[in-house]
Design a protein around this motif. Structure first.
Motif, short mmCIF file in Angstrom:
data_model
loop_
_atom_site.label_atom_id
_atom_site.label_comp_id
_atom_site.label_asym_id
_atom_site.label_seq_id
_atom_site.Cartn_x
_atom_site.Cartn_y
_atom_site.Cartn_z
N GLU A 40 -26.44 10.34 -20.31
CA GLU A 40 -26.56 8.61 -20.69
C GLU A 40 -28.03 8.25 -21.27
OE1 GLU A 40 -27.03 4.26 -19.59
OE2 GLU A 40 -28.52 5.94 -19.21
N ASP A 41 -28.85 8.90 -21.20
CA ASP A 41 -30.23 8.82 -21.58
C ASP A 41 -30.97 10.18 -22.07
OD1 ASP A 41 -32.22 7.22 -22.71
OD2 ASP A 41 -33.48 6.75 -20.76
N VAL A 42 -31.88 9.93 -23.04
CA VAL A 42 -32.57 10.99 -23.53
C VAL A 42 -34.05 10.61 -23.74
CG1 VAL A 42 -31.76 10.62 -26.07
CG2 VAL A 42 -32.82 12.73 -25.34
N VAL A 43 -34.81 11.62 -23.35
CA VAL A 43 -36.32 11.35 -23.25
C VAL A 43 -37.13 12.59 -23.96
CG1 VAL A 43 -36.45 9.26 -21.90
CG2 VAL A 43 -36.78 11.63 -21.10
N ASN A 182 -30.50 -3.78 -19.01
CA ASN A 182 -30.12 -2.50 -19.24
C ASN A 182 -31.80 -1.67 -19.59
OD1 ASN A 182 -29.26 0.25 -19.80
ND2 ASN A 182 -27.10 -0.82 -20.17
N GLY A 183 -31.82 -1.35 -20.87
CA GLY A 183 -32.72 -0.81 -21.36
C GLY A 183 -34.35 -1.73 -21.45
N VAL A 184 -35.28 -0.87 -21.15
CA VAL A 184 -36.57 -1.62 -21.02
C VAL A 184 -37.61 -0.59 -21.57
CG1 VAL A 184 -36.90 -0.72 -18.90
CG2 VAL A 184 -38.13 -2.79 -19.68
N ASN A 229 -29.67 1.35 -23.69
CA ASN A 229 -31.23 1.85 -23.56
C ASN A 229 -31.86 1.57 -24.78
OD1 ASN A 229 -30.96 2.58 -20.88
ND2 ASN A 229 -30.20 4.58 -21.43
N LEU A 230 -33.24 1.47 -24.58
CA LEU A 230 -34.14 1.07 -25.80
C LEU A 230 -35.35 2.09 -25.79
CD1 LEU A 230 -34.94 -2.73 -25.11
CD2 LEU A 230 -33.07 -1.78 -26.54
N SER A 231 -35.81 2.34 -26.86
CA SER A 231 -37.22 3.39 -26.78
C SER A 231 -38.06 2.78 -28.10
CB SER A 231 -36.83 4.77 -27.12
OG SER A 231 -36.14 4.90 -28.39
N THR A 232 -39.25 3.05 -27.87
CA THR A 232 -40.14 2.49 -28.65
C THR A 232 -40.59 3.66 -29.80
OG1 THR A 232 -41.14 1.09 -27.25
CG2 THR A 232 -42.54 1.62 -29.07
N GLY A 233 -40.33 3.41 -31.17
CA GLY A 233 -40.72 4.30 -32.11
C GLY A 233 -42.02 4.60 -32.36
N CYS A 240 -32.62 0.52 -30.32
CA CYS A 240 -31.72 0.15 -29.43
C CYS A 240 -30.31 0.85 -29.52
CB CYS A 240 -31.55 -1.40 -29.63
SG CYS A 240 -30.10 -2.32 -28.61
N ALA A 241 -29.78 1.45 -28.75
CA ALA A 241 -28.38 2.03 -28.31
C ALA A 241 -27.34 0.82 -28.34
CB ALA A 241 -28.44 3.03 -27.51
#
Length: 331
Positions: A40-43, A182-184, A229-233, A240-241
């Protein structure tokens, strides 16, 4: 079994309008198998290793190039959003277990939050830690677990929230009445958190500093898809997915009689509406909210992107649409 479904309490709800985004191209997609399926998520950790949470509860570590999967732990639930804490622990949102922390060297799991205000935290969705060490996490709905997420969508009630984990272990609710929070992820300058509402189809900012601290302002609204989910590039853009496009039929159902959605909820799962299968990810400018980069395509073996992260020159993609971790050259 369908007899075990909890009841839903739907209301009439008017979905936000849809505004198009730029048409981003497809990309050469590489897939790797995930032990336990549906990451579901990847980090990414400080050494460049990739980490995912699988459908069967596995927490899996990959080499920086996506090879050599190794199962490090199993939560006993369904791991969703992930984030690395400053001390190296992996923070895990699990449904229905709550907010967890994993010591990556030993595989030892610690439970951080199981309840909020006397009720169980059953749908912890995503988590992040800011530079000052504060942990923030979202709750998609207070009424269902991940296995029954469709119940929350059919209800169309704002039962989601953004929470802060306090140093004493208590929880402060910062924003509530959210439509499937959801994402943060924090902005690169640490001035705000960006959070997604999947059903609300919008990204918003919760301000941490400055004159707007403690308030919420819109960043990107009227999205044509359901943000996850979100992530900061690396350049500060907010990835944003986009799990699936907005569904006009679902929007009409939400505005119609609640009884109809109760009837749909009682149908066997195989007869319930299914999300459209696409591979879609968009990067937004953290200040203007404009879409500045992205990919959009279909693939026979991959869809429903739910998590994403920049790492090692690639954009890595988690999914609830199959047993693979995907990646494309970084757009």
């Amino acid at each position: 079994m369908n007899s075990a479904k909890p009841p839903i309490d739907p209301v009439r709800w008017h979905a936000p309008p849809v505004e198009p985004l730029p048409e981003f191209p497809g990309a050469d997609l590489t897939l790797v198998d995930v032990p336990g399926g549906d990451p579901e998520d990847v980090v990414v950790d400080a050494d460049g290793h990739l980490w995912v949470g699988a459908r069967n509860g596995n927490i899996v570590r990959f080499a920086p190039d996506g090879t050599a999967p190794e199962v490090i732990a199993n939560t006993g639930g369904r791991p969703l959003g992930l984030a690395f804490a400053r001390d190296g622990r992996l923070l895990i949102c699990d449904s229905p277990r709550g907010l967890l922390a994993l010591e990556t060297a030993t595989g030892r799991l610690e439970t951080l939050v199981t309840s909020i205000g006397g009720r169980r935290l059953t749908f912890c969705s995503n988590v992040t830690q800011t530079a000052d060490g504060t942990v923030y996490f979202t709750e998609s709905t207070s009424a269902f677990t991940i296995d029954r997420y469709m119940g929350a969508i059919l209800e169309a009630r704002g039962r989601g929230a953004l929470h802060r984990l306090n140093p004493d272990g208590g929880v402060t609710t910062l924003v509530d009445d959210l439509y499937f929070a959801n994402g943060v992820t924090p902005t690169a300058d640490g001035s705000a958190l960006v959070f997604a509402e999947t059903q609300g189809r919008r990204l918003s900012k919760y301000w941490l500093t400055g004159p707007r601290a403690g308030s919420v302002t819109p960043l990107a609204v009227h999205l044509p898809a359901m943000p996850d989910n979100l992530s900061t590039g690396a350049d500060g853009r907010i990835w944003c997915a986009m799990v699936t496009p907005a569904n006009p039929l679902a929007d009409r159902l939400a505005a119609g009689p609640p009884l109809l959605r109760q009837l749909i909820w009682r149908l066997p799962d195989r007869l319930q509406p299914k999300p459209e299968a696409v591979v879609w990810a968009v990067a937004f400018d953290p200040d203007s909210g404009h879409a500045v980069s992205g990919i959009k395509m279909t693939h026979p073996d991959f869809s429903m992107v739910t998590g994403l992260v920049e790492a090692n020159g690639r954009l890595w993609l988690g999914s609830i649409g199959g047993p693979h971790l995907g990646s494309v050259p970084l757009p």
